[in-house]
Enzyme design. Structure first.
Site, short mmCIF file in Angstrom:
data_model
loop_
_atom_site.label_atom_id
_atom_site.label_comp_id
_atom_site.label_asym_id
_atom_site.label_seq_id
_atom_site.Cartn_x
_atom_site.Cartn_y
_atom_site.Cartn_z
N LYS A 173 -0.77 4.31 -8.15
CA LYS A 173 -0.78 5.74 -8.53
C LYS A 173 0.46 5.85 -9.34
O LYS A 173 0.55 6.63 -10.25
CB LYS A 173 -0.64 6.93 -7.36
CG LYS A 173 -0.50 8.17 -7.66
CD LYS A 173 -0.23 9.23 -6.78
CE LYS A 173 0.54 10.42 -7.42
NZ LYS A 173 0.39 11.50 -6.70
N ALA A 180 -4.02 -7.82 -3.69
CA ALA A 180 -3.68 -6.46 -4.06
C ALA A 180 -4.91 -5.41 -4.27
O ALA A 180 -5.87 -5.92 -4.73
CB ALA A 180 -2.78 -6.27 -5.47
N GLY A 181 -4.55 -4.28 -3.83
CA GLY A 181 -5.64 -3.37 -4.02
C GLY A 181 -4.76 -1.99 -4.43
O GLY A 181 -4.02 -1.38 -3.46
N ASP A 234 0.69 -1.20 -0.13
CA ASP A 234 0.13 -0.01 0.17
C ASP A 234 0.90 1.36 0.04
O ASP A 234 0.43 2.34 0.58
CB ASP A 234 -0.72 0.02 1.40
CG ASP A 234 -1.88 -1.40 1.23
OD1 ASP A 234 -2.26 -1.57 0.09
OD2 ASP A 234 -2.35 -1.63 2.26
N GLU A 235 1.94 1.33 -0.40
CA GLU A 235 2.85 2.45 -0.79
C GLU A 235 2.29 3.52 -1.57
O GLU A 235 3.18 4.70 -1.69
CB GLU A 235 4.15 1.91 -1.13
CG GLU A 235 5.10 0.93 0.06
CD GLU A 235 4.69 -0.62 -0.22
OE1 GLU A 235 3.93 -0.90 -1.15
OE2 GLU A 235 5.34 -1.46 0.38
N THR A 243 -8.56 -3.31 -0.40
CA THR A 243 -8.97 -4.49 -0.64
C THR A 243 -10.11 -4.92 0.51
O THR A 243 -11.25 -5.41 0.15
CB THR A 243 -8.01 -5.51 -1.01
OG1 THR A 243 -7.25 -5.16 -1.89
CG2 THR A 243 -8.55 -6.90 -1.17
N THR A 244 -9.75 -4.79 1.62
CA THR A 244 -10.37 -5.29 2.92
C THR A 244 -11.33 -4.42 3.67
O THR A 244 -12.18 -4.73 4.30
CB THR A 244 -9.69 -6.46 3.70
OG1 THR A 244 -8.80 -5.45 4.08
CG2 THR A 244 -9.18 -7.37 2.90
N ASP A 292 2.30 14.32 2.21
CA ASP A 292 1.22 15.51 2.68
C ASP A 292 0.63 15.16 3.97
O ASP A 292 0.10 15.84 4.70
CB ASP A 292 0.34 15.80 1.61
CG ASP A 292 -0.49 14.45 1.04
OD1 ASP A 292 0.29 13.61 0.77
OD2 ASP A 292 -1.58 14.22 1.14
N GLN A 336 1.99 -6.16 -3.30
CA GLN A 336 2.36 -6.30 -1.77
C GLN A 336 3.59 -5.45 -1.63
O GLN A 336 3.98 -4.43 -2.44
CB GLN A 336 2.60 -7.70 -1.66
CG GLN A 336 1.22 -8.47 -1.42
CD GLN A 336 0.79 -8.78 -2.92
OE1 GLN A 336 1.36 -9.50 -3.72
NE2 GLN A 336 -0.53 -8.51 -2.87
P1 GDP Z 1 -0.96 0.39 -3.43
O1 GDP Z 1 -1.53 -0.86 -3.16
O2 GDP Z 1 0.64 0.60 -3.36
O3 GDP Z 1 -1.30 0.83 -5.09
O4 GDP Z 1 -1.69 1.53 -2.66
P2 GDP Z 1 -3.19 1.62 -2.38
O5 GDP Z 1 -4.11 2.10 -3.40
O6 GDP Z 1 -3.45 0.48 -1.45
O7 GDP Z 1 -3.19 2.65 -0.89
C1 GDP Z 1 -2.49 4.09 -1.23
C2 GDP Z 1 -3.46 5.03 -0.82
O8 GDP Z 1 -2.85 6.30 -0.75
C3 GDP Z 1 -4.52 5.22 -1.89
O9 GDP Z 1 -5.85 5.52 -1.29
C4 GDP Z 1 -3.97 6.37 -2.85
O10 GDP Z 1 -5.07 7.10 -3.44
C5 GDP Z 1 -3.16 7.05 -1.62
N1 GDP Z 1 -1.95 7.94 -2.02
C6 GDP Z 1 -1.31 7.64 -2.98
N2 GDP Z 1 -0.17 8.82 -2.96
C7 GDP Z 1 -0.51 9.51 -2.28
C8 GDP Z 1 -0.21 10.76 -1.83
O11 GDP Z 1 0.79 11.43 -2.28
N3 GDP Z 1 -0.94 11.44 -0.76
C9 GDP Z 1 -2.07 11.20 -0.42
N4 GDP Z 1 -2.71 12.02 0.60
N5 GDP Z 1 -2.51 9.89 -0.85
C10 GDP Z 1 -1.82 9.24 -1.58
P1 IMO Z 2 -0.98 -4.01 -2.27
O1 IMO Z 2 -0.36 -4.64 -3.68
C1 IMO Z 2 -0.94 -4.65 2.07
C2 IMO Z 2 -0.92 -8.71 3.63
C3 IMO Z 2 -2.15 -8.97 4.37
C4 IMO Z 2 -1.78 -10.11 5.22
C5 IMO Z 2 -0.49 -10.81 4.45
C6 IMO Z 2 -1.02 -12.13 3.89
O2 IMO Z 2 -2.21 -3.47 -2.40
O3 IMO Z 2 0.02 -3.32 -1.69
P2 IMO Z 2 -2.57 -12.88 1.61
O4 IMO Z 2 -4.00 -12.46 1.41
O5 IMO Z 2 -1.57 -12.34 0.66
O6 IMO Z 2 -2.36 -14.25 2.16
O7 IMO Z 2 -2.22 -11.96 2.75
O8 IMO Z 2 -0.27 -9.87 3.35
N1 IMO Z 2 -1.31 -8.17 2.17
C7 IMO Z 2 -1.18 -6.75 1.84
N2 IMO Z 2 -1.00 -5.87 2.74
N3 IMO Z 2 -1.19 -4.35 0.80
C8 IMO Z 2 -1.24 -5.48 -0.22
O9 IMO Z 2 -1.26 -5.54 -1.37
C9 IMO Z 2 -1.16 -6.94 0.33
N4 IMO Z 2 -1.61 -8.02 -0.05
C10 IMO Z 2 -1.60 -8.77 1.06
O10 IMO Z 2 -2.90 -8.11 4.98
O11 IMO Z 2 -1.04 -9.66 6.40
MG MG Z 3 -3.07 -1.63 -1.75
#
Ligand code: GDP
Ligand code: IMO
Ligand code: MG
Length: 429
Positions: free
Chosen positions: A18, A39-40, A13-14, A299-300, A332, A223
């Site tokens: 984006k 993944a989400g 979720d870094e 995702t969840t 931010d 991940q």
């Molecule tokens: P991913 O799984 O690595 O693609 O990241 P996620 O989508 O799960 O989580 C990142 C969250 O932070 C999402 O809600 C994005 O819209 C948001 N996001 C990404 N970059 C930034 C940023 O620079 N600032 C803020 N405020 N939100 C961001």
């Molecule tokens: P993105 O791509 C954050 C975490 C789960 C759990 C562990 C194992 O959005 O960054 P799994 O369903 O793979 O058996 O879960 O890994 N996890 C994530 N945490 N972002 C993800 O994907 C993740 N995909 C799995 O929360 O701790």
């Molecule tokens: Mg994510």
């Protein structure tokens, strides 16, 4: 070196989605190489928001090809939902969304097993997304899996039934849970038709032919490196190789084809699910980070655990991945913090170290922090690095100096355009 890589350096979720969406226009192909609907990846542009689970994050860029690689595990139900969302948004994906025949399928009984096995773990549970990831990769390495290409074979249904029967036997080892298998299977088989209608490729030939034709490819990680099956905080990890090495296995390319490795880190740190998190903030500060950052799973919907950025952890994942440039996201979110912590070392077993211990899941780690003065102002409308508040620039410099890798982009908001390009790099120029 035709293949650049974007991957997460923390626990997921870094902000990978984006950044992939932003950079995609520099490439001909975006390819996912591992993971699945756990993944989400969130994308925001023109006031719209999309969350992708299986579909690569280049899909909203016209003409670009998106490949779901052999290392990915696919649940046809989730994929169909994503495709329906693309249809609703009038996104033309025809001929642009390709699937590797060797990608493995997540069956409804894989999800059933995932849920039953997690339920049995009680307080030790991984905190899996319950998308069937672990059981599907287990069948892949156990040589029992069903691949997308196998669904066209005459004995597909027989093999499906065999695997299903095996799973139903295994499920009996766990406490009973509710799972409407009949309903899930009906959805699965109808969704499978949507998957089968997508163009199928022998991904390894497709990608290598593209490389030989001079195309540029961006590999999109899912991940984060701390969730890698080998190098993450085992057993609190996912079931695939999330590091750069996974690109070679997950797409069928040689290591010598890897070019830039773009590592993404938040300006702080989060994790969702169980397992160690040395710089986690339990109290009010952690709660404030969660609220400011909107740290709830894409995702969840689960609340994410929050803490300060952790330099030993990042040094470790930079080493594992061969990161050539860094992207710092969500800076931010720190706008309202008077003081910002930076974890610079770990104290454990009476010693101070910047290395992660083997027994990270059980050893008591006391992080050493440096406190940085916050900037206490909005970063809205800042588009040049030099225009950032002095304290924000100092924060960025501290991190890149300690990590010895240039930060080439700083993200200041969820929208596609909220990105400050810090210095010219091979990718950006
Ligand atoms: P991913 O799984 O690595 O693609 O990241 P996620 O989508 O799960 O989580 C990142 C969250 O932070 C999402 O809600 C994005 O819209 C948001 N996001 C990404 N970059 C930034 C940023 O620079 N600032 C803020 N405020 N939100 C961001
Ligand atoms: P993105 O791509 C954050 C975490 C789960 C759990 C562990 C194992 O959005 O960054 P799994 O369903 O793979 O058996 O879960 O890994 N996890 C994530 N945490 N972002 C993800 O994907 C993740 N995909 C799995 O929360 O701790
Ligand atoms: Mg994510």
């Amino acid at each position: 070196m035709a293949v650049d890589v974007i991957l997460g350096l923390q626990w997921g979720d870094e902000g990978k989605g984006k950044i992939v969406d932003y950079l995609a226009t520099k490439y001909d192909i975006v390819a996912r190489f591992q993971g699945g609907p756990n993944a989400g990846h969130t994308l925001k542009f023109d006031g719209k928001k999309f969350v992708l689970h299986t579909v690569p994050s280049g899909i909203f860029r016209p003409n670009l090809i998106n490949v779901i690689g052999n290392g990915v595990v696919i649940d046809p139900i989730t994929l169909k939902k994503e495709i329906d969302n693309l249809d609703d948004a009038n996104v033309n994906y025809e001929g642009r969304l390709l699937v590797s025949r060797k990608a493995h399928l997540i069956l409804p009984t894989h999800r059933y097993l995932d849920a039953a096995s997690e339920a049995a773990k009680g307080s030790e549970k991984i905190g899996s997304t319950l998308k069937g990831i672990g059981p599907t990769y287990m069948d892949k390495t156990g040589r029992n899996g069903i691949r997308v290409g196998d669904t066209f074979a005459p004995d597909f249904k027989t093999n499906y039934d065999k695997l299903r029967a095996k799973h139903l036997g295994l499920v009996k080892l766990f406490p009973e849970i509710e799972f409407d298998l009949e309903a899930e299977e009906a959805k699965w088989f109808s969704s499978l038709e949507t998957l089968k209608a997508l163009p199928m490729v022998d991904g390894e030939y497709y990608i290598n032919d593209a490389i030989n034709a001079g195309k540029k490819i961006l590999a999109e990680g899912a991940q984060g490196s701390m969730l890698d099956i080998d190098f993450g905080t085992y057993p609190y990890v996912t079931s695939s190789n999330t590091v750069t090495a996974g690109v070679c296995n997950g797409l069928g390319i040689a290591p010598s084809q890897i070019g830039e490795v773009i590592g993404i880190t938040k300006a702080y740190c989060t994790r969702v699910g169980g397992g160690p998190f040395p710089t986690e903030l339990d109290g009010e500060v952690g709660e404030f980070l969660r609220q400011e950052g909107g740290e709830f799973g894409a995702t969840t919907g689960r609340p994410r655990r929050c803490g300060w950025i952790d330099l030993p952890q990042l040094k470790y994942t930079i080493m594992l991945n061969g990161v050539t440039q860094l992207v710092l996201t969500k800076i931010d979110i720190l706008n309202k913090f008077e003081s910002i912590g930076v974890g610079t070392a770990y104290q454990y077993n009476g010693e101070t170290s910047d290395r992660l211990p083997y027994d990270i899941c059980t050893v008591d780690i006391d992080p050493v922090y440096e406190n940085h003065k916050g900037w206490m102002s909005s970063l809205e409308d800042i588009t040049n690095f030099d225009d950032l508040p002095t304290e924000a620039k100092a924060y960025v410099h501290t991190i890149e100096t300690a990590l010895k890798v240039p930060i080439t982009m700083v993200s200041t908001g969820p929208e596609r355009k909220k990105l400050i390009l810090k210095e010219a790099s091979g990718v950006l120029s």
